[in-house]
Design a protein around this motif. Sequence first.
Motif, short mmCIF file in Angstrom:
data_model
loop_
_atom_site.label_atom_id
_atom_site.label_comp_id
_atom_site.label_asym_id
_atom_site.label_seq_id
_atom_site.Cartn_x
_atom_site.Cartn_y
_atom_site.Cartn_z
N GLN A 191 0.83 -1.20 0.00
CA GLN A 191 0.00 0.00 0.00
C GLN A 191 0.87 1.25 0.00
O GLN A 191 1.91 1.31 0.67
N ILE A 192 0.48 2.25 -0.75
CA ILE A 192 1.13 3.55 -0.75
C ILE A 192 0.30 4.49 0.12
O ILE A 192 -0.93 4.53 -0.01
N ILE A 193 0.96 5.25 0.97
CA ILE A 193 0.26 6.13 1.90
C ILE A 193 0.91 7.51 1.89
O ILE A 193 2.12 7.62 2.08
N LYS A 194 0.13 8.55 1.70
CA LYS A 194 0.66 9.91 1.76
C LYS A 194 0.88 10.35 3.21
O LYS A 194 1.92 10.87 3.57
N ASP A 195 -0.14 10.16 4.04
CA ASP A 195 -0.14 10.66 5.41
C ASP A 195 -0.55 9.54 6.35
O ASP A 195 -1.66 9.01 6.26
N LEU A 196 0.35 9.15 7.25
CA LEU A 196 0.06 8.07 8.20
C LEU A 196 -0.85 8.52 9.35
O LEU A 196 -1.25 7.70 10.18
N GLU A 197 -1.16 9.79 9.40
CA GLU A 197 -2.06 10.33 10.41
C GLU A 197 -1.59 9.99 11.83
O GLU A 197 -2.40 9.71 12.71
N GLY A 198 -0.27 10.01 12.02
CA GLY A 198 0.29 9.78 13.35
C GLY A 198 0.41 8.33 13.77
O GLY A 198 0.86 8.04 14.88
N MET A 199 0.06 7.41 12.89
CA MET A 199 0.09 5.99 13.25
C MET A 199 1.50 5.42 13.07
O MET A 199 2.30 5.92 12.27
N LYS A 200 1.79 4.37 13.83
CA LYS A 200 3.08 3.66 13.74
C LYS A 200 2.82 2.16 13.68
O LYS A 200 2.04 1.64 14.47
N GLY A 201 3.47 1.48 12.74
CA GLY A 201 3.31 0.05 12.62
C GLY A 201 1.91 -0.38 12.25
O GLY A 201 1.54 -1.54 12.41
N ASP A 202 1.15 0.54 11.69
CA ASP A 202 -0.24 0.23 11.34
C ASP A 202 -0.82 1.37 10.51
O ASP A 202 -0.43 2.53 10.65
N TYR A 203 -1.72 1.01 9.63
CA TYR A 203 -2.57 1.96 8.91
C TYR A 203 -3.66 1.12 8.26
O TYR A 203 -3.38 0.02 7.78
N PRO A 204 -4.90 1.62 8.23
CA PRO A 204 -5.98 0.81 7.64
C PRO A 204 -5.68 0.39 6.20
O PRO A 204 -5.35 1.22 5.36
N GLY A 205 -5.79 -0.91 5.95
CA GLY A 205 -5.68 -1.43 4.60
C GLY A 205 -7.05 -1.68 4.01
O GLY A 205 -7.18 -1.97 2.82
N VAL A 206 -8.06 -1.52 4.86
CA VAL A 206 -9.46 -1.73 4.47
C VAL A 206 -10.28 -0.65 5.17
O VAL A 206 -10.08 -0.40 6.36
N CYS A 207 -11.18 -0.01 4.44
CA CYS A 207 -12.00 1.03 5.05
C CYS A 207 -13.48 0.76 4.78
O CYS A 207 -13.84 -0.14 4.03
N ARG A 208 -14.32 1.59 5.38
CA ARG A 208 -15.75 1.52 5.10
C ARG A 208 -16.01 2.14 3.72
O ARG A 208 -15.33 3.09 3.32
N TYR A 209 -16.99 1.60 3.02
CA TYR A 209 -17.29 2.09 1.68
C TYR A 209 -17.64 3.57 1.71
O TYR A 209 -17.26 4.33 0.81
N SER A 210 -18.30 4.01 2.76
CA SER A 210 -18.70 5.42 2.88
C SER A 210 -17.50 6.35 3.06
O SER A 210 -17.63 7.56 2.88
N GLU A 211 -16.34 5.78 3.41
CA GLU A 211 -15.14 6.57 3.62
C GLU A 211 -14.12 6.42 2.49
O GLU A 211 -12.98 6.90 2.59
N LYS A 212 -14.52 5.76 1.42
CA LYS A 212 -13.55 5.38 0.40
C LYS A 212 -12.89 6.59 -0.27
O LYS A 212 -11.70 6.52 -0.61
N GLU A 213 -13.60 7.68 -0.48
CA GLU A 213 -13.00 8.83 -1.17
C GLU A 213 -11.86 9.41 -0.34
O GLU A 213 -10.80 9.76 -0.88
N LYS A 214 -12.05 9.50 0.96
CA LYS A 214 -11.00 10.01 1.84
C LYS A 214 -9.76 9.13 1.76
O LYS A 214 -8.64 9.63 1.60
N TYR A 215 -9.96 7.81 1.87
CA TYR A 215 -8.82 6.91 1.91
C TYR A 215 -8.17 6.72 0.55
O TYR A 215 -6.94 6.59 0.45
N LEU A 216 -8.94 6.73 -0.52
CA LEU A 216 -8.35 6.61 -1.84
C LEU A 216 -7.48 7.82 -2.17
O LEU A 216 -6.45 7.69 -2.84
N SER A 217 -7.87 8.99 -1.69
CA SER A 217 -7.06 10.19 -1.93
C SER A 217 -5.75 10.13 -1.15
O SER A 217 -4.76 10.76 -1.54
#
Length: 237
Positions: A191-217
């Motif tokens: 997975q490519i990630i622009k902003d880890l949002e402060g997370m370490k050793g983790d970041y969502p690889g799966v999101c809710r469909y309603s949140e897909k635009e935020k995570y795809l960006s």
Amino acid sequence: MTMLEQILVENRAYFHPVVPLQPGKDKLVQLHFTQENRALTEDVLGNTNKFTDYINATLEKADARFGIGGYGEYRTIYSRSEIFGSAQGQSEPRRFHLGIDIWGKPCTHVMAPLDGFVHSFAFRESFGDYGAVIILTHQLDGYSFYTLYGHLSLASIKNLQEGARIKKGEVFAEFGIPQENGSWPPHLHFQIIKDLEGMKGDYPGVCRYSEKEKYLSNCPNPDMILCLNQFLPQENN
């Protein structure tokens, strides 16, 4: 197209392969895990051995070394784990996949596509989670971003240290077995990630469909670095 996506496209020829696919010799097959895949019954998904047998049989039938797919795919397979279920106060489970999965044999080498440093790593052992996971940080044409590698072997993180330099092309990890990769058939989640949002050793690889635009960006198409879809049979493209 965002600035990062433009930089990745411009540097496609620069990236080192992440897995040891030999174009012209090794075959690649696309795998789908939506509700349209009737072979993925609850019985198969609920049993890691049967799920692994399904993956192996699919690769063998296609005479393929690797199976690939999943970016932007709404997947029913996450019903197998409670970690993708509805969070407290929310009724919508997580089903929308944000990375590309590369399915293959355990202990398959994972190589760095470009120079980077170890940002963080962890062992997320809950059923269905990443298992051993590594996040690298990169600088490319003045732009900082991250790559995430999930479902690795425990050996991949055994002597790892945050801040360690990883050189382009270096074998720094390997596919894990189910006992150490979150109870999945052996594969790599990339997975490519622009902003880890402060997370370490983790970041969502799966999101809710309603949140897909935020995570795809925040998570561009991983094939911008992998450059693997070009090797799929024409009917799969």
